[in-house]
Scaffold this active site. Structure first.
Site, PDB file in Angstrom:
ATOM      1  N   LEU A 425       0.791  -1.208  -0.087  1.00 44.26           N
ATOM      2  CA  LEU A 425      -0.006   0.070  -0.009  1.00 44.26           C
ATOM      3  C   LEU A 425       0.780   1.377   0.018  1.00 44.26           C
ATOM      4  O   LEU A 425       0.567   2.089  -0.548  1.00 44.26           O
ATOM      5  CB  LEU A 425      -0.814   0.159   1.333  1.00 44.26           C
ATOM      6  N   GLY A 426       2.028   1.064   0.651  1.00 43.59           N
ATOM      7  CA  GLY A 426       2.795   2.308   0.738  1.00 43.59           C
ATOM      8  C   GLY A 426       4.085   1.952   1.481  1.00 43.59           C
ATOM      9  O   GLY A 426       4.394   1.080   2.247  1.00 43.59           O
ATOM     10  N   GLY A 428       7.046   4.085   3.992  1.00 52.26           N
ATOM     11  CA  GLY A 428       7.244   5.241   4.886  1.00 52.26           C
ATOM     12  C   GLY A 428       8.576   5.327   5.584  1.00 52.26           C
ATOM     13  O   GLY A 428       9.115   4.223   5.568  1.00 52.26           O
ATOM     14  N   GLY A 429       9.085   6.425   6.522  1.00 52.63           N
ATOM     15  CA  GLY A 429      10.260   6.162   7.117  1.00 52.63           C
ATOM     16  C   GLY A 429      10.274   5.324   8.380  1.00 52.63           C
ATOM     17  O   GLY A 429      11.219   4.859   8.875  1.00 52.63           O
ATOM     18  N   GLY A 431       8.286   2.078   8.004  1.00 55.41           N
ATOM     19  CA  GLY A 431       8.282   0.807   7.530  1.00 55.41           C
ATOM     20  C   GLY A 431       7.395   0.911   6.287  1.00 55.41           C
ATOM     21  O   GLY A 431       7.242   1.619   5.666  1.00 55.41           O
ATOM     22  N   THR A 432       7.172  -0.578   5.748  1.00 55.40           N
ATOM     23  CA  THR A 432       6.239  -0.894   4.532  1.00 55.40           C
ATOM     24  C   THR A 432       4.905  -1.454   4.872  1.00 55.40           C
ATOM     25  O   THR A 432       4.829  -2.134   5.819  1.00 55.40           O
ATOM     26  CB  THR A 432       7.033  -1.906   3.666  1.00 55.40           C
ATOM     27  N   VAL A 433       4.058  -1.069   4.371  1.00 59.29           N
ATOM     28  CA  VAL A 433       2.574  -1.332   4.817  1.00 59.29           C
ATOM     29  C   VAL A 433       1.874  -2.232   3.575  1.00 59.29           C
ATOM     30  O   VAL A 433       2.045  -1.823   2.398  1.00 59.29           O
ATOM     31  CB  VAL A 433       1.823  -0.038   4.941  1.00 59.29           C
ATOM     32  N   ASP A 544       4.179  12.740  14.905  1.00 57.15           N
ATOM     33  CA  ASP A 544       4.664  13.192  13.029  1.00 57.15           C
ATOM     34  C   ASP A 544       2.975  13.295  12.879  1.00 57.15           C
ATOM     35  O   ASP A 544       2.652  12.747  11.681  1.00 57.15           O
ATOM     36  CB  ASP A 544       4.927  11.516  12.538  1.00 57.15           C
TER      37      ASP A 544
END
Length: 750
Positions: A425-426, A428-429, A431-433, A544
């Site tokens: 799905l995406g 980021g800083g 981890g991976t989803v 964040d």
């Protein structure tokens, strides 16, 4: 005879095809040239052929070669027109001479020009002065906004001169000031007559002129042989309209007529330029002005020569096709063309039964040993990642309805098709989803966390337990975790409609967010943050908060996500010293400088989110001027200057209650105070926003301010009705029952 006729017909067809592909540069039936100078629209030789009278060109045909001049100042000769927003013109030289007999100066001489609405390019032109003790200046005739530009060339012994540079001796050059439209440039010689007389016996005249940077090279012989009738090339900036944003609201006034064109605001001064999109060429100011570039015919493509075939798409691009028996993209900078994989040779069934049995037995032993080893590895990671501690903590909450589920790695592999890249799905800083589907058909989001420090395991487990107990409709629910892998896996509820950032800034993914919906997102987000700060077992600081971490479900309800950077502040402390984490543009300046994390750090970040919802601008944007790249700085400066209207998102101004916009902007301003102790708490912010939303909800269709009233309200000094106790005196006339209901909502997480 028949062969010749066919050849003639072919020539006629090719000529017609070439003519059809000629890109129009001027309006139909309009002259395209004056002498050797092309005249593209929006310029023209008649009013019908130009955009307006400012773009009129006069063509002097009395000479042997027709010469174009600007209509706005017929003394200015036109050399060239660039659709990139520049004119090349020629301007004369101003001359001032000293009388050799009397030594008296002839005075100051000047030229006056009016190029309005165009202006001289300050970056590409230089004021040049030539002579012995000669002064030159250029200044704006109508305005005192910019000081005049001066340059003085001095006299020196001829042996000390650097002949190859215009460095101040006998010649000086300097850049000119910004945006000169109505201007005068002046020349005066013998400006220090009492002390200097001898230089003028040899060099009686001085010269001042404007010239394009690099178009004049100084020579000492110019002091004697300079031609006074010379003209020099000068660059003039031009643009159309006001701004892209204003012009695009009215199709009739929008000058980028080609459907394959793009609008770019002028870098200096008002107006904008139109440019053909990538893969197209021509005049973007004409309806059919931008035409597809045939990269194949022009050989401007990157298809592999001799190995692939180029095919133009007629839509601004092209494709490269590999020959039969090859596969790939056919490009030099891509995969190229490679031979296709041959079918595998079918293995014959000639292997004896004894060999098959031996291989089968060996495989069975290997799989058994591998499975046993895998189980040991999973058990090792389970203990290393705090699995036993997590089980103990779960036992303490065995009476709660909100239990943490510990998933096995097999369950999550099955849910994600073995963590297939198509399920991502995406990234980021933190981890991976991945998107996953559990056996009970629930869709979940599975995050590969990057926490791997053994010293943080106990804190991580406590955080997982705490987040699993959060039951708030505007916080993404943490369903459980898996500790059997080297990196822990977290399982969240799946939120289908993307992020608020996508819908504000990414046109390919955006849904239109009305002001009513934006206000509701602000209310829901602030309520969830207030719940995290004050209604959980221990305060949680998200650390964040940004629009890309606010998800929207199928009902466009806001849900805060990504707690990978979050911190739990112990109940006996008000702040926590941490390594600074967050996102530029949203990061609390006080936290950044002191590393002291408090709940007020989230308040600052939420203030930036509020400004994003109001303006539709990104928190950090390099498209804005350097001083305003930071949205918070830009917003506060605009409010202090009474220019709130200038930065409001144009798509919500017409539908929003102006008083609401001002109130919400005022709340954002309080959230963005540099000192944390001067900011309100999230609870106070949430109560204020909920009060605005509740009181004004029934008036959405009743607000009908004229555009003049709207501008007056938004340009007024922002209201200071927001107070640190969370009560807006102007928006709380609905009574104390509303405040009580808001307070109950924040406490219960509903």
């Amino acid at each position: 005879m028949g062969v010749h006729l066919n050849q003639l017909l072919l020539v006629v067809l090719l000529t017609a095809a070439a003519a059809a592909k000629t890109q129009p540069m001027s309006k139909p039936n309009c002259p395209t040239k004056c002498g050797n100078v092309s005249i593209p629209f929006p310029f023209g030789l008649t009013e019908l052929c130009s955009l307006n009278t400012s773009f009129l060109i006069t063509c002097n045909k009395t000479l042997s070669q027709p010469i174009p001049f600007l209509k706005i100042d017929p003394r200015v000769r036109l050399l060239d027109i660039s659709l990139d927003g520049q004119l090349h013109v020629s301007l004369p030289v101003v001359t001032s001479c000293v009388d050799n007999k009397t030594g008296e100066s002839g005075g100051y001489f000047y030229f006056r020009f009016n190029l309005k609405p165009f202006h001289l390019s300050s970056k590409q032109n230089k004021l040049t002065v030539l002579g012995a003790i000669t002064a030159g200046a250029v200044h704006d005739e109508d305005s005192t906004a910019y000081a005049p530009t001066y340059c003085v060339s001095m006299y020196s012994n001829i042996h000390n001169i650097h002949y190859d540079s215009c460095s101040g001796t006998f010649c000086c050059q300097t850049p000119i000031q910004h945006r000169l439209s109505e201007f005068v440039y002046v020349c005066g010689s013998n400006i220090m007559q009492d002390n200097y007389t001898k230089p003028f016996e040899s060099y009686p005249c001085g010269y001042t002129f404007l010239v394009k940077d690099g178009a004049y090279d100084f020579s000492i012989t110019d002091l004697i042989n300079f031609n006074r009738s010379n003209t020099f090339p000068v660059v003039v900036d031009w643009a159309v309209g006001n701004t892209c944003q204003a012009a695009q609201k009215n199709a009739s006034s929008y000058e980028c007529k080609s459907k394959y064109s793009e609008c770019h605001n002028a870098k200096v001064g008002p107006g904008y330029h139109c440019k053909c999109s990538a893969g197209f060429r021509g005049n973007p100011y004409l309806p059919d002005g931008c035409q597809d570039v045939d990269e194949c015919a022009e050989e401007s493509h990157d298809c592999i020569k001799g190995r692939s075939t180029c095919s133009n798409s007629q839509e601004g691009s092209y494709s490269c096709f590999c020959p039969k028996g090859y596969e790939g993209d056919g490009k030099n900078n891509g995969n190229g063309c490679v031979i296709s994989s041959n079918r595998k040779i079918i293995i014959g069934f000639s292997v004896s039964g004894s060999i098959l049995a031996l291989l089968g037995g060996t495989l069975y032993v290997y799989c058994t040993l591998k499975k046993r080893k895998l189980n040991k590895v999973k058990e090792h990671f389970f203990q290393l990642n705090g699995g036993l501690l997590l089980q103990q903590q779960i036992g303490r909450y065995s009476g709660s309805n909100e239990l943490t589920k510990i998933f096995t790695v097999e369950e999550l592999k099955e849910a994600t098709n073995n963590f297939n890249e198509e399920m991502v799905l995406g990234e980021g800083g933190q981890g991976t989803v991945y998107k996953g589907i559990l056996p009970d058909n629930r869709t979940v989001a599975i995050k590969k966390s990057r926490i791997s420090d053994p010293n943080q395991i106990e804190h991580f487990i406590n955080e997982v337990i705490l987040l699993c107990q959060i039951n708030h409709r505007n916080v993404v629910k943490l369903l459980g975790c898996c500790l059997e892998t080297e990196v822990p896996l977290l399982v969240y509820e799946f939120v289908p409609n993307g992020t608020v950032y996508d819908h504000l800034h990414d046109q390919t993914k955006s849904l239109r967010l009305t002001w009513k919906r934006r206000l509701q997102i602000a209310v829901e987000t602030s309520g969830a943050l207030a719940y995290l700060h004050s209604a959980t077992n221990a305060p949680i600081v998200h650390r964040d908060v940004k629009t890309s971490n606010i998800l929207l479900d199928h009902n466009l309800t806001a849900k805060i996500s990504d707690f990978g950077a979050s911190k739990i502040i112990p109940l006996d402390r008000t702040q926590l010293t941490t390594l600074v984490m967050g996102t530029l543009g949203y990061l609390d300046p006080q936290y950044f400088h002191s590393s002291q994390l408090t709940e007020k750090s989230d308040v600052y970040s939420f203030g930036v989110v509020l400004v994003e919802l109001l303006t539709g601008e990104k928190a950090i944007s390099f498209e804005r001027p350097e001083a305003y790249r930071n949205l918070a700085v830009h917003f506060l400066s605009s409010m202090n200057d009474g220019r709130l209207l200038d930065i409001m998102d144009g798509s919500i101004i017409d539908e929003a209650n102006v008083e609401q916009l001002t109130d919400v902007a005022n709340i954002a301003r309080h959230c963005l105070r540099l000192k944390g102790e001067e900011r309100p708490t999230m609870r106070e912010v949430a109560m204020e926003l909920e009060g605005i939303n509740t009181v004004e909800k029934h008036q959405w269709e009743k607000v009908n301010l004229s555009s003049e009233e709207t501008e007056t309200l938004l340009k007024a000094t922002p209201s200071s009705s927001f107070s640190v106790d969370g009560v807006n005196r102007r928006s709380m006339h609905s009574g104390s029952d509303t405040l009580n209901r808001i307070s109950l909502s924040l406490t219960s997480g509903r």
